[in-house]
Design a protein around this motif. Structure first.
Motif, PDB file in Angstrom:
ATOM      1  N   ARG A  77       0.847  -1.191   0.000  1.00 15.51           N
ATOM      2  CA  ARG A  77       0.000   0.000   0.000  1.00 15.51           C
ATOM      3  C   ARG A  77       0.884   1.242   0.000  1.00 15.51           C
ATOM      4  N   PRO A  78       1.437   1.579  -1.158  1.00 16.65           N
ATOM      5  CA  PRO A  78       2.400   2.685  -1.229  1.00 16.65           C
ATOM      6  C   PRO A  78       1.811   4.039  -0.870  1.00 16.65           C
ATOM      7  N   GLU A  79       0.500   4.167  -0.853  1.00 14.90           N
ATOM      8  CA  GLU A  79      -0.111   5.460  -0.536  1.00 14.90           C
ATOM      9  C   GLU A  79      -0.191   5.716   0.965  1.00 14.90           C
ATOM     10  N   LEU A  80       0.046   4.692   1.781  1.00 17.36           N
ATOM     11  CA  LEU A  80      -0.048   4.854   3.228  1.00 17.36           C
ATOM     12  C   LEU A  80       1.257   5.389   3.813  1.00 17.36           C
ATOM     13  N   ARG A  81       1.170   5.997   4.993  1.00 17.65           N
ATOM     14  CA  ARG A  81       2.330   6.618   5.635  1.00 17.65           C
ATOM     15  C   ARG A  81       2.971   5.659   6.638  1.00 17.65           C
ATOM     16  N   PHE A  82       4.112   5.101   6.237  1.00 18.57           N
ATOM     17  CA  PHE A  82       4.868   4.192   7.093  1.00 18.57           C
ATOM     18  C   PHE A  82       6.180   4.851   7.518  1.00 18.57           C
ATOM     19  N   GLU A  83       6.646   4.478   8.704  1.00 19.14           N
ATOM     20  CA  GLU A  83       7.929   4.996   9.174  1.00 19.14           C
ATOM     21  C   GLU A  83       8.611   3.950  10.051  1.00 19.14           C
ATOM     22  N   VAL A  84       9.907   3.771   9.843  1.00 19.40           N
ATOM     23  CA  VAL A  84      10.682   2.861  10.680  1.00 19.40           C
ATOM     24  C   VAL A  84      10.950   3.524  12.022  1.00 19.40           C
ATOM     25  N   LEU A  85      10.698   2.805  13.085  1.00 23.11           N
ATOM     26  CA  LEU A  85      10.912   3.300  14.432  1.00 23.11           C
ATOM     27  C   LEU A  85      12.338   2.946  14.850  1.00 23.11           C
ATOM     28  N   ASP A  86      13.206   3.947  14.929  1.00 23.44           N
ATOM     29  CA  ASP A  86      14.631   3.693  15.150  1.00 23.44           C
ATOM     30  C   ASP A  86      14.964   3.326  16.585  1.00 23.44           C
ATOM     31  N   CYS A  87      14.309   3.952  17.549  1.00 17.80           N
ATOM     32  CA  CYS A  87      14.646   3.753  18.969  1.00 17.80           C
ATOM     33  C   CYS A  87      13.372   3.495  19.769  1.00 17.80           C
ATOM     34  N   PRO A  88      12.739   2.347  19.551  1.00 20.39           N
ATOM     35  CA  PRO A  88      11.487   2.092  20.265  1.00 20.39           C
ATOM     36  C   PRO A  88      11.700   2.078  21.769  1.00 20.39           C
ATOM     37  N   PRO A  89      10.728   2.604  22.515  1.00 21.41           N
ATOM     38  CA  PRO A  89       9.406   3.052  22.047  1.00 21.41           C
ATOM     39  C   PRO A  89       9.325   4.544  21.732  1.00 21.41           C
ATOM     40  N   ALA A  90      10.462   5.247  21.697  1.00 23.86           N
ATOM     41  CA  ALA A  90      10.440   6.699  21.520  1.00 23.86           C
ATOM     42  C   ALA A  90       9.831   7.081  20.174  1.00 23.86           C
ATOM     43  N   LEU A  91       8.892   8.001  20.216  1.00 18.70           N
ATOM     44  CA  LEU A  91       8.215   8.477  19.010  1.00 18.70           C
ATOM     45  C   LEU A  91       8.604   9.920  18.719  1.00 18.70           C
ATOM     46  N   ALA A  92       8.786  10.227  17.457  1.00 15.82           N
ATOM     47  CA  ALA A  92       9.189  11.575  17.054  1.00 15.82           C
ATOM     48  C   ALA A  92       7.963  12.461  16.831  1.00 15.82           C
ATOM     49  N   TYR A  93       7.052  12.431  17.770  1.00 20.37           N
ATOM     50  CA  TYR A  93       5.832  13.229  17.693  1.00 20.37           C
ATOM     51  C   TYR A  93       5.694  14.031  18.981  1.00 20.37           C
ATOM     52  N   ALA A  94       5.097  15.201  18.848  1.00 21.05           N
ATOM     53  CA  ALA A  94       4.831  16.021  20.026  1.00 21.05           C
ATOM     54  C   ALA A  94       3.768  15.358  20.890  1.00 21.05           C
ATOM     55  N   SER A  95       3.721  15.741  22.145  1.00 19.58           N
ATOM     56  CA  SER A  95       2.666  15.257  23.030  1.00 19.58           C
ATOM     57  C   SER A  95       1.302  15.648  22.466  1.00 19.58           C
ATOM     58  N   ALA A  96       0.319  14.793  22.712  1.00 23.78           N
ATOM     59  CA  ALA A  96      -1.071  15.049  22.300  1.00 23.78           C
ATOM     60  C   ALA A  96      -1.229  15.146  20.783  1.00 23.78           C
ATOM     61  N   SER A  97      -0.451  14.340  20.045  1.00 21.67           N
ATOM     62  CA  SER A  97      -0.480  14.412  18.582  1.00 21.67           C
ATOM     63  C   SER A  97      -1.584  13.560  17.948  1.00 21.67           C
ATOM     64  N   PHE A  98      -2.166  12.620  18.696  1.00 20.34           N
ATOM     65  CA  PHE A  98      -3.084  11.657  18.085  1.00 20.34           C
ATOM     66  C   PHE A  98      -4.382  11.541  18.864  1.00 20.34           C
ATOM     67  N   ASP A  99      -5.455  11.270  18.105  1.00 22.12           N
ATOM     68  CA  ASP A  99      -6.763  11.025  18.688  1.00 22.12           C
ATOM     69  C   ASP A  99      -6.976   9.549  19.011  1.00 22.12           C
ATOM     70  N   VAL A 100      -6.284   8.686  18.292  1.00 21.01           N
ATOM     71  CA  VAL A 100      -6.384   7.245  18.495  1.00 21.01           C
ATOM     72  C   VAL A 100      -5.000   6.634  18.304  1.00 21.01           C
ATOM     73  N   VAL A 101      -4.626   5.720  19.197  1.00 24.64           N
ATOM     74  CA  VAL A 101      -3.423   4.908  19.009  1.00 24.64           C
ATOM     75  C   VAL A 101      -3.847   3.446  19.049  1.00 24.64           C
ATOM     76  N   LEU A 102      -3.403   2.694  18.063  1.00 19.83           N
ATOM     77  CA  LEU A 102      -3.680   1.261  17.975  1.00 19.83           C
ATOM     78  C   LEU A 102      -2.449   0.481  18.396  1.00 19.83           C
ATOM     79  N   LEU A 103      -2.665  -0.579  19.169  1.00 22.09           N
ATOM     80  CA  LEU A 103      -1.565  -1.425  19.642  1.00 22.09           C
ATOM     81  C   LEU A 103      -2.027  -2.875  19.486  1.00 22.09           C
ATOM     82  N   PHE A 104      -1.844  -3.393  18.279  1.00 22.19           N
ATOM     83  CA  PHE A 104      -2.384  -4.704  17.935  1.00 22.19           C
ATOM     84  C   PHE A 104      -1.285  -5.762  17.941  1.00 22.19           C
ATOM     85  N   ALA A 105      -1.416  -6.730  18.869  1.00 21.20           N
ATOM     86  CA  ALA A 105      -0.476  -7.864  18.974  1.00 21.20           C
ATOM     87  C   ALA A 105       0.969  -7.383  19.080  1.00 21.20           C
TER      88      ALA A 105
END
Length: 215
Positions: A77-105
């Motif tokens: 699905r080349p149209e979707l936004r994927f990113e490799v997470l270099d230093c999990p679990p650290a995310l390169a997003y500001a606090s309060a950036s998302f309305d929903v977070v999914l954590l599946f398996a």
């Protein structure tokens, strides 16, 4: 033994060929705007992202520590936004950036207690107040095969009961439901349901889904 909080070598090899099956309960997302900001943490090859996109959600991002799985997602699905997470679990997003977070398996792939707590803390950070954390994961199985694996691994390595090594080498964890609820103690648990899933190695297993809201 490899760090139980990060098994990228597995996911970049054998794990990159697996099929993931935990279902999305779209009713739990019925109140989310179609332009709501959604993050799929541990997105793999983007199966859940693709389903949400096909349902009209327009702002879906996915991160995963495995470059091989992200590459597979780009191809599918080349149209979707994927990113490799270099230093999990650290995310390169500001606090309060998302309305929903999914954590599946994902928690099943992180056997270490401290690593699990660090992940939930980071996901809580990037959730906006009132945002939803949707967790789908494996619970303890009560069959003889799994009980034997749990006991053998706990004796050998001193890990929590429920940790085991699968036949293909990955270390996984099945959870007592109270462990999962405890991980979400700083959130408001609003929904919970038991489900059956086919594991990535083709076994029928018991799982649970939890929906929690950030105060």
């Amino acid at each position: 033994m490899e760090d139980l909080g990060n098994q990228v070598a597995y996911w970049d090899s054998v794990g990159a060929t697996k099929t993931f099956t935990h279902p999305v309960n779209l009713e739990w997302l019925a109140g989310v705007r179609r332009n709501g900001r959604i993050l799929d943490y541990g997105c793999g090859y983007g199966r859940v992202m693709a389903e949400l996109s096909d349902q009209g959600f327009s702002d879906v991002s996915g991160v995963d520590p495995s470059p091989a799985l992200i590459s597979r997602g780009h191809q599918l699905r080349p149209e979707l936004r994927f990113e490799v997470l270099d230093c999990p679990p650290a995310l390169a997003y500001a606090s309060a950036s998302f309305d929903v977070v999914l954590l599946f398996a994902v928690l099943t792939c992180i056997a270490d207690d401290d690593a699990q707590r660090a992940l939930i803390a980071e996901l809580t950070r990037v959730l906006a107040p009132g945002g939803l954390l949707y967790v789908s994961d494996m619970v303890l199985q009560d069959d003889e095969r799994n009980r034997g694996r749990y006991n053998a691994y706990a004796r050998q390595f001193g890990t929590p009961y429920g940790v085991f090594a699968a036949d293909d080498g990955v270390v996984c964890r099945h959870h007592d439901i109270t462990e999962l609820r405890s991980l979400l103690k700083d959130l408001d648990l609003i929904e919970e349901r038991r489900i059956g899933v086919t594991t990535m190695n083709g076994h029928q297993s018991k799982a649970v889904q939890l929906l929690a809201r950030k105060p």
